[in-house]
Design an enzyme around this catalytic site. Sequence first.
Site, short mmCIF file in Angstrom:
data_model
loop_
_atom_site.label_atom_id
_atom_site.label_comp_id
_atom_site.label_asym_id
_atom_site.label_seq_id
_atom_site.Cartn_x
_atom_site.Cartn_y
_atom_site.Cartn_z
N HIS A 220 1.45 -0.99 -0.20
CA HIS A 220 0.12 0.34 0.05
C HIS A 220 1.19 1.39 -0.44
CE1 HIS A 220 -4.06 -1.86 1.64
NE2 HIS A 220 -3.38 -2.26 0.50
N GLU A 462 -26.11 4.60 -8.98
CA GLU A 462 -25.16 4.36 -8.74
C GLU A 462 -25.38 2.58 -7.93
OE1 GLU A 462 -23.37 6.14 -5.44
OE2 GLU A 462 -25.34 7.20 -5.30
N ASP A 486 -19.62 2.81 -6.78
CA ASP A 486 -20.42 1.88 -6.42
C ASP A 486 -21.44 1.53 -6.87
OD1 ASP A 486 -20.57 2.07 -3.22
OD2 ASP A 486 -21.69 4.10 -3.04
N CYS A 533 -18.42 10.36 -12.19
CA CYS A 533 -18.28 10.88 -11.11
C CYS A 533 -17.76 9.55 -10.60
CB CYS A 533 -18.42 11.44 -9.96
SG CYS A 533 -19.92 11.50 -9.70
#
Length: 603
Positions: A220, A462, A486, A533
């Site tokens: 990460h 979404e 999502d 978006c």
Amino acid sequence: DNTPPHLPIAPSPHLPIAPSPHLPTSLQGTPASPGIAIAPCFRYRKTPITWEQTTSREQPPHYHVEDTTEEWQRLQTALHTAQQEIQTLLSHSSIQIGDAEAAIFDAHLLFLADPTLLEAAQQRIFTQHLNAEAVWQGVINEVASNYRRLDDPYLQERIADVVDVGQRVLRVLSGTPMTIVDVPQPAILVAADLTPSDTASLDPTRILGICITAGSATSHTAILARSLGIPAIVGLPPEILQLADGTQLAIDGETGRVWVEPEPETLVALRTQRDAQQANRQQTRTIAHQPGMTRDRHQISVFANVSSINDTQQAVNFGAEGVGLLRTEFLYLNRTTAPTEEEQLEVYQAIAQILDHRPLIIRTLDVGGDKSISYLGVGLESNPFLGWRGIRFCLDRPHVLKTQLRAILRASFRHEIKIMFPMITTVAEIQAAKAILAEVQGELHQAGVPFDEAMQIGIMVEVPSAVTIADHLAREVDFFSIGTNDLSQYVMAADRTNPKVAKLADALHPAVLRMIQQTVEAGHAAGIWVGLCGEIAADPLAAPILLGLGLDEVSLSPQAIPAFKGAIAQLTMPQAQAIVTTALQQDSAAKVREILNDDLHLI
């Protein structure tokens, strides 16, 4: 503003380490983030957690507690403080580096809320009468040990995240303050290791490169360094830790090579290479301040996703033509009561002022799912992404929504502000939200308070149900904005915060692309504009797909705007449409990526 302090590094209290006389002139590590950096080295030593109740002052104390209820409460308070810190870091990182990478901190939040872990800690406090620090350290050590025993390299790398979260809670329990980075001049950071939290908080204008002896290119820390645009090399020999602060270094994140006190000819070659890279980036930045336009003059609006006043200024600097998503959750975080109408109004007006007549789309409060706010009564759920979130929460708490809508409406006077409702799944939901909006408009009319009477209303698309009834929803609104982060996880039934299945939630999967296409077609058939978006827009590789699908607008993290506009400028609409036609016929995201890579080489 919710921008966290920069990396908690303190100048070492020890004397500088003298360089070894046998230190090689160059070192080889594993490339982790591309780019060239030339600067003095700055040795990072994390401020240790100090403990008052133990002689070693390094290991957490172990002692008997009588009042176990109070001790459990002390641990819960520390967990809550850590949760707030991570939420702030998550919100900041969403803008600074994008949603996909910031999801690392979603995983940190989930870890803190893991019922198995919390139950184990609670049980030990109550049955063994042990103090919170000792119990928490024990639980963290066990989780880390379990990961170490696994064969999966990806899961083994999550040990760094476990330790990062564990140390954060211990720091809160000990009362050790977070120290602020104090780099006397731009430098290359040299360290044994960096946690994901450390890396996400780095200031790329001060930290020009990263050299660490631990880590891997898929950690990460490496992912975050790449997102921040900081050249990084991991897995370096431990000799690098013998360098004195101020030693001149040159690093190449592409090859993993480090030069110690480089020769003049080496510096000339590296500077030439670095200058060429910077010139290329500058050209991209120049394009960024022009409209998003293809070679054949087709225009697409390129907006930014933001979460604060500072983010908005950054978005304008990167060439945003407006804000396509203002995440208002930041107003509700790190506090114990909801923000007042006046507090919200002040922020919305400040953001609109920075945008200076550019459009501003404000999404109403989107809590629940991975965002819990305890004082609003949004707690943990067994399946939060399918739970009480977004518009569902706001319709059940109309006073929270009304306060926000009043502030947005008042800010809209003489500004181009639009309202967007999240997580709409049915026609009844948008109708109920509009009824509350009409009620607030009526109250403002009656009070003689001016607002934009013609303000546009939109919804986030979404969830699959919104796609399949998009023709009905389009009659209720002025625009759609497709939230692919999502939408991808709902279409693919894959939680994007679960590392075992997160790769399935890929917005370039043909199943998701067909959903986007269906939404665009339904919106256009109804005469409304359609935007997107989602993090997919931050990947320049996806630019031809988004263009070819016929989207009118895209909204992405500010620093990704130059690369997106640069990619658009290389294309024509027929080329983009041809790529989409082929992509929609594929059966996997991997094959779509292959096509994109092949086609972009030909363009």
